[in-house]
Design an enzyme around this catalytic site. Structure first.
Site, PDB file in Angstrom:
ATOM      1  N   LEU A 131       7.554   9.192   6.268  1.00 41.25           N
ATOM      2  CA  LEU A 131       8.529   9.878   5.427  1.00 41.25           C
ATOM      3  C   LEU A 131       8.167  11.365   5.368  1.00 41.25           C
ATOM      4  O   LEU A 131       6.995  11.729   5.354  1.00 41.25           O
ATOM      5  CB  LEU A 131       8.520   9.273   4.027  1.00 41.25           C
ATOM      6  CG  LEU A 131       8.978   7.800   3.996  1.00 41.25           C
ATOM      7  CD1 LEU A 131       8.609   7.144   2.684  1.00 41.25           C
ATOM      8  CD2 LEU A 131      10.486   7.708   4.244  1.00 41.25           C
ATOM      9  N   HIS A 155       0.544  -1.549   2.608  1.00 42.92           N
ATOM     10  CA  HIS A 155      -0.080  -1.431   3.930  1.00 42.92           C
ATOM     11  C   HIS A 155      -0.984  -2.649   4.176  1.00 42.92           C
ATOM     12  O   HIS A 155      -1.774  -3.014   3.307  1.00 42.92           O
ATOM     13  CB  HIS A 155      -0.906  -0.144   3.977  1.00 42.92           C
ATOM     14  CG  HIS A 155      -1.551   0.079   5.313  1.00 42.92           C
ATOM     15  ND1 HIS A 155      -0.841   0.539   6.400  1.00 42.92           N
ATOM     16  CD2 HIS A 155      -2.817  -0.104   5.735  1.00 42.92           C
ATOM     17  CE1 HIS A 155      -1.662   0.617   7.439  1.00 42.92           C
ATOM     18  NE2 HIS A 155      -2.862   0.229   7.069  1.00 42.92           N
ATOM     19  N   GLY A 166       0.247  12.579   4.194  1.00 47.34           N
ATOM     20  CA  GLY A 166      -0.614  12.052   5.262  1.00 47.34           C
ATOM     21  C   GLY A 166      -0.182  10.665   5.711  1.00 47.34           C
ATOM     22  O   GLY A 166       0.784  10.090   5.207  1.00 47.34           O
ATOM     23  N   ASP A 196      -0.864   7.128   5.380  1.00 45.81           N
ATOM     24  CA  ASP A 196      -1.532   6.118   4.549  1.00 45.81           C
ATOM     25  C   ASP A 196      -2.729   6.683   3.783  1.00 45.81           C
ATOM     26  O   ASP A 196      -3.770   6.019   3.642  1.00 45.81           O
ATOM     27  CB  ASP A 196      -1.965   4.917   5.412  1.00 45.81           C
ATOM     28  CG  ASP A 196      -0.777   4.267   6.111  1.00 45.81           C
ATOM     29  OD1 ASP A 196       0.291   4.166   5.483  1.00 45.81           O
ATOM     30  OD2 ASP A 196      -0.911   3.865   7.279  1.00 45.81           O
ATOM     31  N   ASP A 250       1.763  10.157   0.147  1.00 50.15           N
ATOM     32  CA  ASP A 250       1.727  11.612   0.239  1.00 50.15           C
ATOM     33  C   ASP A 250       2.040  12.009   1.673  1.00 50.15           C
ATOM     34  O   ASP A 250       2.485  11.171   2.461  1.00 50.15           O
ATOM     35  CB  ASP A 250       0.379  12.158  -0.271  1.00 50.15           C
ATOM     36  CG  ASP A 250      -0.789  11.706   0.595  1.00 50.15           C
ATOM     37  OD1 ASP A 250      -0.564  11.169   1.698  1.00 50.15           O
ATOM     38  OD2 ASP A 250      -1.946  11.893   0.152  1.00 50.15           O
ATOM     39  N   ARG A 285       8.395   4.217   9.709  1.00 52.18           N
ATOM     40  CA  ARG A 285       8.410   5.637  10.055  1.00 52.18           C
ATOM     41  C   ARG A 285       7.777   6.452   8.946  1.00 52.18           C
ATOM     42  O   ARG A 285       7.852   6.091   7.776  1.00 52.18           O
ATOM     43  CB  ARG A 285       9.844   6.128  10.243  1.00 52.18           C
ATOM     44  CG  ARG A 285      10.411   5.759  11.577  1.00 52.18           C
ATOM     45  CD  ARG A 285      11.756   6.405  11.784  1.00 52.18           C
ATOM     46  NE  ARG A 285      12.377   5.851  12.965  1.00 52.18           N
ATOM     47  CZ  ARG A 285      12.055   6.207  14.200  1.00 52.18           C
ATOM     48  NH1 ARG A 285      11.160   7.140  14.419  1.00 52.18           N
ATOM     49  NH2 ARG A 285      12.644   5.638  15.230  1.00 52.18           N
ATOM     50  N   ARG A 335      13.627  15.574  13.280  1.00 53.79           N
ATOM     51  CA  ARG A 335      12.976  14.845  12.196  1.00 53.79           C
ATOM     52  C   ARG A 335      13.376  15.378  10.821  1.00 53.79           C
ATOM     53  O   ARG A 335      13.634  14.622   9.885  1.00 53.79           O
ATOM     54  CB  ARG A 335      11.450  14.932  12.387  1.00 53.79           C
ATOM     55  CG  ARG A 335      10.625  14.441  11.218  1.00 53.79           C
ATOM     56  CD  ARG A 335       9.170  14.285  11.570  1.00 53.79           C
ATOM     57  NE  ARG A 335       8.956  13.073  12.350  1.00 53.79           N
ATOM     58  CZ  ARG A 335       8.879  11.854  11.824  1.00 53.79           C
ATOM     59  NH1 ARG A 335       8.958  11.676  10.522  1.00 53.79           N
ATOM     60  NH2 ARG A 335       8.707  10.806  12.584  1.00 53.79           N
TER      61      ARG A 335
HETATM   62  C1  GAR Z   1       3.937  -5.761   5.806  1.00 56.09           C
HETATM   63  O1  GAR Z   1       2.767  -6.489   6.040  1.00 56.09           O
HETATM   64  C2  GAR Z   1       3.624  -4.300   5.590  1.00 56.09           C
HETATM   65  O2  GAR Z   1       2.407  -4.088   4.929  1.00 56.09           O
HETATM   66  C3  GAR Z   1       3.557  -3.790   6.996  1.00 56.09           C
HETATM   67  O3  GAR Z   1       4.618  -4.424   7.643  1.00 56.09           O
HETATM   68  C4  GAR Z   1       4.829  -5.717   7.060  1.00 56.09           C
HETATM   69  C5  GAR Z   1       6.293  -5.858   6.732  1.00 56.09           C
HETATM   70  O4  GAR Z   1       6.612  -7.186   6.481  1.00 56.09           O
HETATM   71  N1  GAR Z   1       3.662  -2.376   7.029  1.00 56.09           N
HETATM   72  C6  GAR Z   1       3.030  -1.606   7.928  1.00 56.09           C
HETATM   73  O5  GAR Z   1       2.364  -2.038   8.841  1.00 56.09           O
HETATM   74  C7  GAR Z   1       3.227  -0.108   7.719  1.00 56.09           C
HETATM   75  N2  GAR Z   1       2.333   0.631   8.538  1.00 56.09           N
HETATM   76  P1  GAR Z   1       8.019  -7.555   5.815  1.00 56.09           P
HETATM   77  O6  GAR Z   1       9.115  -6.808   6.571  1.00 56.09           O
HETATM   78  O7  GAR Z   1       8.143  -9.026   6.029  1.00 56.09           O
HETATM   79  O8  GAR Z   1       7.972  -7.187   4.364  1.00 56.09           O
END
Ligand code: GAR
Length: 207
Positions: A92, A106, A140, A142, A138, A90, A64
């Site tokens: 970061l 999110h 954590g 989310d 950060d 993933r 990683r």
């Molecule tokens: C978005 O809704 C984003 O918030 C979510 O994936 C989707 C990507 O859509 N992200 C997560 O769930 C991160 N944990 P997109 O590829 O069409 O922009």
């Protein structure tokens, strides 16, 4: 204008919205590259728009830490002012986070439903209102300071796909708004509270 690198793992509809917005030079930010950890469908979209793309696969690195370092280097090559994680699936690591300012979008109202299955989890919990959050990243999962949020109702008969689509419609508008404002106005963060604009700090309380 501010240089933005967008990180994606999927369709890239949030990234596409940023590309559209950045076509207007008054927007204040330009997408200089789109990076991914896999063969994300959204990369082709970025290429068609004439934006540089790169892929740093997790499996191509021994651990990683070295994946994180390699990703940080590829990002740094574009000298971004801001990195936007938009469906990057993933976590970061410190090599990226210590060197770059990163925001994430999110699909839930944090701190509710962090992690990879936010939409499914919100639906299973039975909440009537969920939404989307844009926050600084950060170390954590989310947990970073919230920049903006938008609420979305859960409707009778929703499944994860229909609810996620309803969320994404407002999520991308919020992301476009936030990135533009960060780029044009700057920001300060104090005790987790994000303030947009280069406003003077308020008067300090008297001793
Ligand atoms: C978005 O809704 C984003 O918030 C979510 O994936 C989707 C990507 O859509 N992200 C997560 O769930 C991160 N944990 P997109 O590829 O069409 O922009």
């Amino acid at each position: 204008s501010a240089r933005v690198v967008v990180l994606i793992s999927g369709t890239g509809s949030n990234m596409a919205a940023l590309l559209d917005a950045a076509a207007d030079h008054l927007y204040g930010a330009e997408v200089v590259a789109v990076g991914s950890d896999r063969d994300a469908p959204g990369l082709a979209l970025a290429e068609r728009a004439g934006v540089a793309t790169f892929t740093v696969r997790f499996a191509d690195h021994p651990d990683r830490a070295r994946w994180d370092a390699a990703l940080s280097e590829r990002i740094a090559a574009f000298s971004p002012d801001l990195v936007v994680s938009a469906g990057f699936m993933r976590l970061l690591g410190p090599a990226v986070l210590d060197r770059h300012t990163v925001i994430n979008t999110h699909p839930a109202l944090l701190p509710a439903f962090p992690g990879t299955h936010a939409v499914r989890d919100a639906l299973a919990y039975g909440v009537r209102i969920t939404g989307a959050t844009v926050h600084f990243v950060d170390s954590g999962v989310d947990t970073g300071p919230v920049i903006d949020q938008v609420a979305v109702p859960v409707l009778p008969g929703d499944d994860a796909a229909s609810l996620h689509e309803r969320i994404k419609t407002v999520e991308r508008r919020m992301l476009v708004d936030v990135v533009g404002r960060l780029a044009r106005e700057g920001w300060t963060v104090e005790d987790r509270h994000v303030r947009l604009g280069s406003v003077e700090p308020g008067p300090s309380p008297s001793p």
